[in-house]
Design an enzyme around this catalytic site. Sequence first.
Site, PDB file in Angstrom:
ATOM      1  N   SER A 268       0.820  -1.011   0.037  1.00  0.00           N
ATOM      2  CA  SER A 268      -0.174   0.003  -0.025  1.00  0.00           C
ATOM      3  C   SER A 268       0.900   1.190  -0.178  1.00  0.00           C
ATOM      4  O   SER A 268       0.313   2.462  -0.438  1.00  0.00           O
ATOM      5  CB  SER A 268      -0.774   0.000   1.090  1.00  0.00           C
ATOM      6  OG  SER A 268      -0.153  -0.017   2.466  1.00  0.00           O
TER       7      SER A 268
ATOM      8  N   HIS B 119      -5.482  -3.301  -2.735  1.00  0.00           N
ATOM      9  CA  HIS B 119      -5.016  -2.375  -3.803  1.00  0.00           C
ATOM     10  C   HIS B 119      -4.599  -2.976  -5.061  1.00  0.00           C
ATOM     11  O   HIS B 119      -4.041  -2.390  -5.936  1.00  0.00           O
ATOM     12  CB  HIS B 119      -3.607  -1.803  -3.235  1.00  0.00           C
ATOM     13  CG  HIS B 119      -3.787  -0.870  -2.117  1.00  0.00           C
ATOM     14  ND1 HIS B 119      -4.286   0.493  -2.170  1.00  0.00           N
ATOM     15  CD2 HIS B 119      -3.739  -1.307  -0.583  1.00  0.00           C
ATOM     16  CE1 HIS B 119      -4.282   0.837  -1.036  1.00  0.00           C
ATOM     17  NE2 HIS B 119      -4.065  -0.004  -0.206  1.00  0.00           N
TER      18      HIS B 119
ATOM     19  N   LYS C 162     -11.916   1.210  -2.074  1.00  0.00           N
ATOM     20  CA  LYS C 162     -10.779   1.672  -3.104  1.00  0.00           C
ATOM     21  C   LYS C 162     -11.592   1.433  -4.600  1.00  0.00           C
ATOM     22  O   LYS C 162     -12.233   2.242  -5.086  1.00  0.00           O
ATOM     23  CB  LYS C 162      -9.584   0.809  -2.991  1.00  0.00           C
ATOM     24  CG  LYS C 162      -8.812   1.116  -1.398  1.00  0.00           C
ATOM     25  CD  LYS C 162      -7.967   0.195  -1.426  1.00  0.00           C
ATOM     26  CE  LYS C 162      -7.177   0.418  -0.030  1.00  0.00           C
ATOM     27  NZ  LYS C 162      -8.103   0.323   1.149  1.00  0.00           N
TER      28      LYS C 162
END
Length: 421
Positions: free
Chosen positions: A184, A212, A243
């Site tokens: 990250s 991610h 996200k």
Amino acid sequence: MSDVFTKCVEWKDADLAKEMDLYPFYQAIEASYGATEVSVQGRRMIMIGSNNYLGLSADPRVKEAAFNAIQRYGTTASGSRLLNGTLALHEELEAKLARFLRREAAMVVSTGFQTNLAAISALPDRGDIVFADRFNHASLVDGLRLSQGIEQRYWHNDMAHLEELLAGSDPAVGKLIVADGVFSMDGDVCDLPGILALARKYGARVVIDDAHAMGVLGAKGRGTAEYFGLEDELDLVTGTFSKSFASLGGVIAGPARVINYIRHKARSVIFSAALPPPCAAAALKALEILEEEPERVTRLMDIAEKMHNGLRAMGYDTGGSVTPIIPVMIGDRMRCFALWKALFQEGIFTNPVTPPAVSAGRELLRTSYMATHTDAQLDRVLEAFERLGRRLGLIPRTRPSSYVPVQLARPGGQVPLRKSA
């Protein structure tokens, strides 16, 4: 007599940063304009600090889905999944995520952090060993702390060190290898082929946190295992909706019996309120859009390549990243805060990262990009980085004669894997 509040009174770091007008945290966003721009302190700014990789939080279809869910279910599930909080919407989302990720089953959890707490705390028994990358996300670290397993940390992406630890462990105990898919802070990718090869050799299971990577890696955005062509070999994958999926919550996907066990054993699941209806509906719609519009992933990587190479051409170090997470390595707390402040004043929102999020000497500005950023916005960001970096002495006055272009984690390519202590 000792007072546990004493350290709170004596801790002055935040106060000192505020006195110097360099405090960068908890900046209140007052409004958003199409995800890529926000208002902070009455100033309109380009957002390059968000994890909204596909830019779907501002998509009218996602917002409409969330509104419709409120109309149908209300604002909250008002209870845990185990008892009264499971909605038909949760089950629909789980079924579609399992199909998308090519897993037998999936379980929706209320936050991404709780997702990793659930998976890592529930699986290891007393005496089992969990082998964890030293750069793993805090949620994986805390999940391990809550488990009964024994932690062994290996150097970042260092398969030789991981094998040394595996080879030295008791063959009779259970073994779990845990790593981020995309790390990250640094934006680099785990050595999944190496991890899976060692797992087979030493009888370990593997959990990859694709928070991610979902919506970012692979031709269809299915994450790290899709990118490497190893979806059939990975045991368990976790992810988050905050996200690429434009919402809140997370998912654990894998064998049905394993998911069923976690569903009934993980304290962060059975003692937490279920994912609110509008969040589940938003994630579901974002998933549908990702499946229908995979070109968003391609656009995201085009933008990442432009920004990586634009920054590197100026003389900035973007570390080992091969993704839309682009760290600008500074290596000093005050210089990092100074660049953050200068960019902030120019209307560009970034994230300064300092210890304990990274080790001392690795201070950086974490920038991240969306598929919906325009070229005009990106050009403005690059111009500001160059002008301010020269003014602050962070890059040379003239551009270096050459630089090494970044090879990104595009489908069909090979990821340059980073090893570091």
